[in-house]
Scaffold this motif. Structure first.
Motif, short mmCIF file in Angstrom:
data_model
loop_
_atom_site.label_atom_id
_atom_site.label_comp_id
_atom_site.label_asym_id
_atom_site.label_seq_id
_atom_site.Cartn_x
_atom_site.Cartn_y
_atom_site.Cartn_z
N GLU A 1 -14.53 1.66 11.68
CA GLU A 1 -15.17 1.22 12.93
C GLU A 1 -16.62 0.83 12.69
O GLU A 1 -17.09 -0.16 13.26
CB GLU A 1 -15.10 2.33 13.99
CG GLU A 1 -13.75 2.52 14.60
CD GLU A 1 -13.71 3.68 15.58
OE1 GLU A 1 -12.94 3.60 16.55
OE2 GLU A 1 -14.45 4.68 15.38
N TYR B 1 -13.45 -7.32 18.00
CA TYR B 1 -13.17 -6.32 19.05
C TYR B 1 -11.69 -5.96 19.07
O TYR B 1 -11.33 -4.81 19.33
CB TYR B 1 -13.63 -6.82 20.42
CG TYR B 1 -15.11 -6.63 20.66
CD1 TYR B 1 -15.66 -5.35 20.73
CD2 TYR B 1 -15.95 -7.71 20.84
CE1 TYR B 1 -17.01 -5.16 20.95
CE2 TYR B 1 -17.31 -7.54 21.07
CZ TYR B 1 -17.83 -6.25 21.12
OH TYR B 1 -19.17 -6.07 21.35
N THR C 1 -18.23 -2.72 13.49
CA THR C 1 -19.39 -2.75 14.38
C THR C 1 -20.55 -3.51 13.74
O THR C 1 -21.27 -4.25 14.42
CB THR C 1 -19.80 -1.33 14.77
OG1 THR C 1 -18.69 -0.67 15.39
CG2 THR C 1 -20.97 -1.32 15.73
#
Length: 170
Positions: free
Chosen positions: A48, A19, A52
């Motif tokens: 990203e 994160y 993820t």
């Protein structure tokens, strides 16, 4: 049980790190959105998606560990939120403190992520508004304006002026 807690703490720590990576990318994305650099924005989006995917795998692992903890403690998995787990670890101060620290770190980074995402959302919306404005402006530049040219019945004849043409007849 201690082994499961150590494994859970490790997974949550790794998740927190991922994160943080996303938050750094969101910071970069902010500057890229402001510049309007579409190519760099696509590159950031690809990164990203990779992060993820890692987070999703860690989440699945965390779910599996939580199910094992629920079996060991004879509790419902739904009742084993971090707050509840921390309370259950009152006889294990080391694990309790480690889990509390990970929880604080996760809350902090998720708050930052939320804030950055809201900022980027606003920037993207404003960028889209500017693009739409530019498109409308471009369209209107290529349309001839209608003049107030009336015929003998006092109705607007709707004559359009073209660039480079001038009608001197009335």
């Amino acid at each position: 049980m201690a082994g499961l807690m150590d494994e859970l703490i490790t997974v949550l720590t790794n998740e927190c790190e991922e994160y943080r990576k996303l938050a750094k990318l969101s910071e970069k994305k902010k500057a890229i959105i402001i510049k309007g650099d579409i190519i760099s924005l696509q590159e950031i989006t690809d990164k990203e998606q990779e992060i993820t995917s890692v987070i999703l795998n860690l989440e699945n692992k965390r779910e599996s560990i939580t199910e094992d903890v629920a079996i060991v403690l004879n509790k419902d998995k739904k009742d084993l939120k971090l707050d509840n787990l921390i309370k259950l670890l009152e006889n294990q101060p080391k694990e309790r403190e480690a889990l509390s620290q990970v929880q604080r770190n996760l809350r902090s980074v998720l708050y930052d992520m939320s804030r950055l995402n809201k900022q980027n959302e606003i920037l993207i919306a404003r960028s889209l508004e500017m693009v739409e404005f530019d498109i409308e402006l471009f369209k209107s530049m290529h349309q001839a304006p209608e003049t107030a040219n009336y015929d003998k019945h006092a109705e607007n004849a709707g004559v359009h002026l073209r660039e480079g043409s001038f009608d001197s007849k009335s």
